[in-house]
Motif scaffolding. Sequence first.
Motif, PDB file in Angstrom:
ATOM      1  N   UNK A   1       0.846  -1.189   0.000  1.00 23.01           N
ATOM      2  CA  UNK A   1       0.000   0.000   0.000  1.00 23.01           C
ATOM      3  C   UNK A   1       0.882   1.240   0.000  1.00 23.01           C
ATOM      4  N   UNK A   2       0.524   2.195  -0.831  1.00 22.02           N
ATOM      5  CA  UNK A   2       1.190   3.486  -0.900  1.00 22.02           C
ATOM      6  C   UNK A   2       0.128   4.564  -0.806  1.00 22.02           C
TER       7      UNK A   2
ATOM      8  N   UNK B   1       5.531   5.184   0.718  1.00 24.45           N
ATOM      9  CA  UNK B   1       5.285   3.816   1.147  1.00 24.45           C
ATOM     10  C   UNK B   1       4.512   3.792   2.452  1.00 24.45           C
ATOM     11  N   UNK B   2       3.576   2.862   2.555  1.00 21.27           N
ATOM     12  CA  UNK B   2       2.790   2.700   3.775  1.00 21.27           C
ATOM     13  C   UNK B   2       3.045   1.334   4.411  1.00 21.27           C
ATOM     14  N   UNK B   3       2.810   0.279   3.656  1.00 20.59           N
ATOM     15  CA  UNK B   3       2.975  -1.070   4.182  1.00 20.59           C
ATOM     16  C   UNK B   3       3.106  -2.065   3.040  1.00 20.59           C
TER      17      UNK B   3
ATOM     18  N   UNK C   1       6.087  -8.737   6.850  1.00 18.77           N
ATOM     19  CA  UNK C   1       5.434  -7.456   6.616  1.00 18.77           C
ATOM     20  C   UNK C   1       6.395  -6.325   6.905  1.00 18.77           C
ATOM     21  N   UNK C   2       6.134  -5.167   6.298  1.00 20.41           N
ATOM     22  CA  UNK C   2       6.920  -3.968   6.530  1.00 20.41           C
ATOM     23  C   UNK C   2       5.972  -2.788   6.657  1.00 20.41           C
ATOM     24  N   UNK C   3       6.337  -1.834   7.499  1.00 19.22           N
ATOM     25  CA  UNK C   3       5.520  -0.656   7.708  1.00 19.22           C
ATOM     26  C   UNK C   3       6.371   0.602   7.734  1.00 19.22           C
ATOM     27  N   UNK C   4       5.807   1.683   7.247  1.00 14.60           N
ATOM     28  CA  UNK C   4       6.449   2.975   7.391  1.00 14.60           C
ATOM     29  C   UNK C   4       6.398   3.364   8.861  1.00 14.60           C
ATOM     30  N   UNK C   5       7.414   4.076   9.328  1.00 14.00           N
ATOM     31  CA  UNK C   5       7.456   4.472  10.729  1.00 14.00           C
ATOM     32  C   UNK C   5       6.235   5.288  11.135  1.00 14.00           C
ATOM     33  N   UNK C   6       5.703   6.053  10.206  1.00 12.45           N
ATOM     34  CA  UNK C   6       4.581   6.925  10.505  1.00 12.45           C
ATOM     35  C   UNK C   6       3.285   6.174  10.806  1.00 12.45           C
ATOM     36  N   UNK C   7       3.195   4.917  10.384  1.00  8.11           N
ATOM     37  CA  UNK C   7       1.969   4.148  10.595  1.00  8.11           C
ATOM     38  C   UNK C   7       2.174   2.923  11.467  1.00  8.11           C
ATOM     39  N   UNK C   8       3.404   2.620  11.802  1.00  9.04           N
ATOM     40  CA  UNK C   8       3.708   1.435  12.606  1.00  9.04           C
ATOM     41  C   UNK C   8       2.978   1.501  13.951  1.00  9.04           C
ATOM     42  N   UNK C   9       2.311   0.415  14.288  1.00  8.25           N
ATOM     43  CA  UNK C   9       1.558   0.362  15.524  1.00  8.25           C
ATOM     44  C   UNK C   9       0.116   0.782  15.368  1.00  8.25           C
ATOM     45  N   UNK C  10      -0.213   1.400  14.239  1.00 12.87           N
ATOM     46  CA  UNK C  10      -1.583   1.838  13.982  1.00 12.87           C
ATOM     47  C   UNK C  10      -2.224   1.093  12.813  1.00 12.87           C
ATOM     48  N   UNK C  11      -1.418   0.751  11.817  1.00  8.88           N
ATOM     49  CA  UNK C  11      -1.917   0.070  10.625  1.00  8.88           C
ATOM     50  C   UNK C  11      -1.474  -1.387  10.622  1.00  8.88           C
TER      51      UNK C  11
ATOM     52  N   UNK D   1      -5.832  -8.297  -0.402  1.00  4.43           N
ATOM     53  CA  UNK D   1      -4.970  -7.780   0.645  1.00  4.43           C
ATOM     54  C   UNK D   1      -5.712  -6.637   1.334  1.00  4.43           C
ATOM     55  N   UNK D   2      -5.540  -6.520   2.634  1.00  2.23           N
ATOM     56  CA  UNK D   2      -6.250  -5.525   3.416  1.00  2.23           C
ATOM     57  C   UNK D   2      -5.277  -4.600   4.134  1.00  2.23           C
ATOM     58  N   UNK D   3      -5.746  -3.411   4.429  1.00  2.00           N
ATOM     59  CA  UNK D   3      -5.000  -2.472   5.254  1.00  2.00           C
ATOM     60  C   UNK D   3      -5.954  -1.967   6.323  1.00  2.00           C
ATOM     61  N   UNK D   4      -5.773  -2.461   7.537  1.00  4.04           N
ATOM     62  CA  UNK D   4      -6.588  -2.016   8.653  1.00  4.04           C
ATOM     63  C   UNK D   4      -5.921  -0.809   9.282  1.00  4.04           C
ATOM     64  N   UNK D   5      -6.634   0.293   9.341  1.00  2.00           N
ATOM     65  CA  UNK D   5      -6.084   1.545   9.847  1.00  2.00           C
ATOM     66  C   UNK D   5      -6.828   1.948  11.112  1.00  2.00           C
TER      67      UNK D   5
END
Length: 124
Positions: free
Chosen positions: A36-37, A47-49, A58-68, A79-83
């Motif tokens: 996801x971008x 980049x988001x995840x 999996x990989x996450x951008x620091x800005x969304x880590x722990x939330x997404x 594929x899903x992105x839970x925010x």
Amino acid sequence: QVQLVESGGGLVQAGDSLTLSCTAPERTFSRTAMGWFRQAPGKEREFVAAISGGGSDTMYADSVKGRFIIFRDHAKNTVYLEMDGLKPEDTAVYYCAARSFRNLLAVSSAYDYWGQGTQVTVSS
């Protein structure tokens, strides 16, 4: 020629949750890495995840880590992105992307196929 279909975007308030989905039209993409971008007006796509083809990495951008959270359902080619805990700065058009390989990467140039994008707007 290959179309990924995103859905789930919308207008929400800060602190709310939203789940995006992306469906690949062919079974081939259920075996490759997907990501996801997002892109805000006037800004570069970021980049988001991402998730590996097998779903184990999996990989996450620091800005969304722990939330997404990114996850996938191989049987549904989705594929899903839970925010969770959405913030106004999360406002952007979110794009689903697919690679031609199973290993995940966080660079947009590594992805070969893209969806049309779905708008996520978070009000304060």
